[in-house]
Motif scaffolding. Structure first.
Motif, PDB file in Angstrom:
ATOM      1  N   HIS A  46       0.754  -1.347   0.172  1.00  0.00           N
ATOM      2  CA  HIS A  46       0.159   0.078   0.154  1.00  0.00           C
ATOM      3  C   HIS A  46       0.684   1.239  -0.102  1.00  0.00           C
ATOM      4  CE1 HIS A  46      -4.013  -1.971   1.565  1.00  0.00           C
ATOM      5  NE2 HIS A  46      -3.552  -2.416   0.337  1.00  0.00           N
ATOM      6  N   PHE A  47       2.055   1.208   0.480  1.00  0.00           N
ATOM      7  CA  PHE A  47       3.081   2.320   0.394  1.00  0.00           C
ATOM      8  C   PHE A  47       3.117   2.717  -1.099  1.00  0.00           C
ATOM      9  CE2 PHE A  47       7.277   4.263  -0.224  1.00  0.00           C
ATOM     10  CZ  PHE A  47       7.165   5.099   0.793  1.00  0.00           C
ATOM     11  N   VAL A  48       3.045   1.912  -2.023  1.00  0.00           N
ATOM     12  CA  VAL A  48       3.028   2.108  -3.472  1.00  0.00           C
ATOM     13  C   VAL A  48       1.478   2.457  -4.128  1.00  0.00           C
ATOM     14  CG1 VAL A  48       3.821   1.261  -5.854  1.00  0.00           C
ATOM     15  CG2 VAL A  48       5.187   0.778  -3.704  1.00  0.00           C
ATOM     16  N   THR A  49       0.664   1.059  -3.867  1.00  0.00           N
ATOM     17  CA  THR A  49      -0.487   1.244  -4.347  1.00  0.00           C
ATOM     18  C   THR A  49      -1.534   2.120  -3.812  1.00  0.00           C
ATOM     19  OG1 THR A  49      -1.391  -0.563  -3.134  1.00  0.00           O
ATOM     20  CG2 THR A  49      -0.216  -1.270  -5.152  1.00  0.00           C
ATOM     21  N   ARG A  50      -1.219   2.639  -2.721  1.00  0.00           N
ATOM     22  CA  ARG A  50      -2.370   3.740  -2.005  1.00  0.00           C
ATOM     23  C   ARG A  50      -1.206   4.831  -1.290  1.00  0.00           C
ATOM     24  NH1 ARG A  50      -6.888   0.472   1.236  1.00  0.00           N
ATOM     25  NH2 ARG A  50      -7.615  -0.995  -0.252  1.00  0.00           N
ATOM     26  N   PRO A  51      -0.551   5.504  -2.235  1.00  0.00           N
ATOM     27  CA  PRO A  51       0.525   6.517  -1.976  1.00  0.00           C
ATOM     28  C   PRO A  51      -0.036   7.407  -0.515  1.00  0.00           C
ATOM     29  CG  PRO A  51      -0.357   6.888  -4.002  1.00  0.00           C
ATOM     30  CD  PRO A  51      -0.644   5.484  -3.640  1.00  0.00           C
ATOM     31  N   LYS A  52      -1.319   7.738  -0.692  1.00  0.00           N
ATOM     32  CA  LYS A  52      -1.913   8.757   0.499  1.00  0.00           C
ATOM     33  C   LYS A  52      -2.133   8.119   1.731  1.00  0.00           C
ATOM     34  CE  LYS A  52      -3.498  12.415  -2.448  1.00  0.00           C
ATOM     35  NZ  LYS A  52      -2.901  12.195  -3.436  1.00  0.00           N
ATOM     36  N   THR A  53      -2.894   7.083   1.696  1.00  0.00           N
ATOM     37  CA  THR A  53      -3.013   6.177   2.944  1.00  0.00           C
ATOM     38  C   THR A  53      -2.028   5.446   3.613  1.00  0.00           C
ATOM     39  OG1 THR A  53      -4.511   4.750   1.839  1.00  0.00           O
ATOM     40  CG2 THR A  53      -5.794   6.576   2.911  1.00  0.00           C
ATOM     41  N   GLY A  54      -1.336   4.976   2.441  1.00  0.00           N
ATOM     42  CA  GLY A  54      -0.207   4.056   2.894  1.00  0.00           C
ATOM     43  C   GLY A  54       1.045   4.747   3.132  1.00  0.00           C
ATOM     44  N   ALA A  55       1.005   5.925   3.243  1.00  0.00           N
ATOM     45  CA  ALA A  55       2.232   6.934   3.392  1.00  0.00           C
ATOM     46  C   ALA A  55       2.842   6.301   4.775  1.00  0.00           C
ATOM     47  CB  ALA A  55       2.067   8.434   3.100  1.00  0.00           C
ATOM     48  N   HIS A  61       6.662   3.107  12.667  1.00  0.00           N
ATOM     49  CA  HIS A  61       6.788   1.420  12.938  1.00  0.00           C
ATOM     50  C   HIS A  61       5.772   1.398  14.463  1.00  0.00           C
ATOM     51  CE1 HIS A  61       9.840   2.344  16.077  1.00  0.00           C
ATOM     52  NE2 HIS A  61      10.253   3.447  15.505  1.00  0.00           N
ATOM     53  N   GLY A  62       5.303   0.058  14.550  1.00  0.00           N
ATOM     54  CA  GLY A  62       4.916  -0.319  15.768  1.00  0.00           C
ATOM     55  C   GLY A  62       3.360   0.359  16.076  1.00  0.00           C
ATOM     56  N   LEU A  63       2.642   0.790  14.769  1.00  0.00           N
ATOM     57  CA  LEU A  63       1.343   1.261  14.817  1.00  0.00           C
ATOM     58  C   LEU A  63       0.534   0.400  14.205  1.00  0.00           C
ATOM     59  CD1 LEU A  63       1.989   5.307  14.100  1.00  0.00           C
ATOM     60  CD2 LEU A  63       2.149   3.844  16.224  1.00  0.00           C
ATOM     61  N   VAL A  64      -0.732   0.438  14.607  1.00  0.00           N
ATOM     62  CA  VAL A  64      -1.820  -0.256  13.701  1.00  0.00           C
ATOM     63  C   VAL A  64      -1.923   0.204  12.537  1.00  0.00           C
ATOM     64  CG1 VAL A  64      -4.274  -1.116  14.086  1.00  0.00           C
ATOM     65  CG2 VAL A  64      -2.672  -1.159  16.210  1.00  0.00           C
ATOM     66  N   TYR A  65      -2.238  -0.270  11.584  1.00  0.00           N
ATOM     67  CA  TYR A  65      -2.689   0.255  10.091  1.00  0.00           C
ATOM     68  C   TYR A  65      -3.865  -0.669   9.758  1.00  0.00           C
ATOM     69  CZ  TYR A  65      -2.624   0.621   5.039  1.00  0.00           C
ATOM     70  OH  TYR A  65      -2.701   1.027   3.837  1.00  0.00           O
ATOM     71  N   VAL A  66      -4.981  -0.026   9.770  1.00  0.00           N
ATOM     72  CA  VAL A  66      -6.256  -0.834   9.439  1.00  0.00           C
ATOM     73  C   VAL A  66      -6.625  -0.319   7.957  1.00  0.00           C
ATOM     74  CG1 VAL A  66      -8.909  -0.895   9.624  1.00  0.00           C
ATOM     75  CG2 VAL A  66      -7.085  -0.874  11.844  1.00  0.00           C
ATOM     76  N   TYR A  67      -7.019  -1.386   7.150  1.00  0.00           N
ATOM     77  CA  TYR A  67      -7.475  -0.989   5.618  1.00  0.00           C
ATOM     78  C   TYR A  67      -8.755  -1.791   5.269  1.00  0.00           C
ATOM     79  CZ  TYR A  67      -5.625  -5.316   3.637  1.00  0.00           C
ATOM     80  OH  TYR A  67      -5.489  -6.794   3.456  1.00  0.00           O
ATOM     81  N   ARG A  68      -9.550  -0.973   4.346  1.00  0.00           N
ATOM     82  CA  ARG A  68     -10.714  -1.634   3.888  1.00  0.00           C
ATOM     83  C   ARG A  68     -10.547  -2.159   2.604  1.00  0.00           C
ATOM     84  NH1 ARG A  68     -16.371  -1.003   5.108  1.00  0.00           N
ATOM     85  NH2 ARG A  68     -15.725   0.383   6.957  1.00  0.00           N
ATOM     86  N   ILE A  69     -11.195  -3.369   2.323  1.00  0.00           N
ATOM     87  CA  ILE A  69     -10.946  -3.981   0.815  1.00  0.00           C
ATOM     88  C   ILE A  69     -12.265  -4.474   0.471  1.00  0.00           C
ATOM     89  CG2 ILE A  69     -10.272  -6.307   1.941  1.00  0.00           C
ATOM     90  CD1 ILE A  69      -8.981  -4.424  -1.155  1.00  0.00           C
ATOM     91  N   TYR A  70     -12.629  -4.490  -0.693  1.00  0.00           N
ATOM     92  CA  TYR A  70     -13.732  -5.039  -1.211  1.00  0.00           C
ATOM     93  C   TYR A  70     -15.235  -4.374  -0.759  1.00  0.00           C
ATOM     94  CZ  TYR A  70     -10.822  -7.986  -3.892  1.00  0.00           C
ATOM     95  OH  TYR A  70      -9.717  -8.634  -4.568  1.00  0.00           O
ATOM     96  N   GLY A  71     -15.114  -3.071  -0.357  1.00  0.00           N
ATOM     97  CA  GLY A  71     -16.238  -2.374   0.294  1.00  0.00           C
ATOM     98  C   GLY A  71     -16.298  -3.054   1.910  1.00  0.00           C
ATOM     99  N   ILE A  72     -16.625  -4.294   2.015  1.00  0.00           N
ATOM    100  CA  ILE A  72     -17.161  -4.613   3.204  1.00  0.00           C
ATOM    101  C   ILE A  72     -16.238  -5.195   4.246  1.00  0.00           C
ATOM    102  CG2 ILE A  72     -19.423  -5.155   2.608  1.00  0.00           C
ATOM    103  CD1 ILE A  72     -18.659  -7.725   1.313  1.00  0.00           C
TER     104      ILE A  72
END
Length: 181
Positions: A46-55, A61-72
């Motif tokens: 996601h650092f590459v495919t979602r440059p904004k939210t994946g920045a 480091h050591g943080l929670v990264y939550v993402y949504r996929i396929y809408g649901i």
DNA sequence: TGGCCGATATGCT
DNA sequence: GCATATCGGCCAA
């Protein structure tokens, strides 16, 4: 054993391997991590495919990264590597506590299907997007295994880029991995 | 503003 | 094994 949180500062691949066997506690439920995937600065990250939210993969480091996929569906990662972009996707856990709550949240199904996938365990543990950006150690209880499990490496699942990289790791023979051999 | 795609899960054939 | 629900993120126009 006590979990060493400096693991998140180091290389992502090592973190992905060493998170296997770690007991993850959230609320009244807990499970042993049995499957992970590493994402760094590669084309599937996601650092590459979602440059904004994946920045944040590049700056934290050591943080929670939550993402949504396929809408649901939602999935949870831990950011890694103080030297560059990195995150570890938690793909499966073996339930060890709070099974009733997990069954309630997931509905009627075999126990082996409760947490055998990134979106499944997210729902089973009752996680939510408000965890995004918070320190992992502040959100979860973490307990390292007495002895490291037997680890199998293979290609990551569900991606169309960098499919050759063997950056998926799982505990050999465990019944709760998302795609057993 | 529109369209494409996706680190999935589930149910049906 | 295959279809498909469902919608945020991103970019092109």
């Amino acid at each position: 054993m006590r979990f060493d949180p400096t693991l998140f500062e180091g290389p992502t691949l090592e973190a992905a391997r060493r998170l296997l066997g770690v007991t993850l506690t959230y609320g009244g439920s807990a499970g042993v991590i049995v499957e992970t995937e590493a994402y760094a600065g590669d084309p599937a990250s996601h650092f590459v495919t979602r440059p904004k939210t994946g920045a944040m993969l590049g700056t934290t480091h050591g943080l929670v990264y939550v993402y949504r996929i396929y809408g649901i569906h939602q999935c949870v990662n831990f950011t890694t590597d103080s030297q560059g972009p990195g995150a570890v996707l938690i793909r499966a856990i073996e339930p060890v506590a709070g099974l009733d709550a997990m069954r309630r949240r997931r509905g009627r199904m075999p126990d082996t299907n409760l947490t055998s996938g990134p979106a499944k365990l997210f729902a089973a543990l009752g996680l939510d997007a408000s965890l995004h950006g918070r320190p992992v150690t502040q959100c979860f209880g973490l307990r390292a295994p007495e002895s490291p499990p037997d680890v199998v490496a293979g290609p990551r699942i569900g991606i169309s880029k960098a499919t050759d990289l063997p950056w998926r790791f799982h505990v050999r023979g465990n019944r709760y991995v998302s795609r057993p051999r």
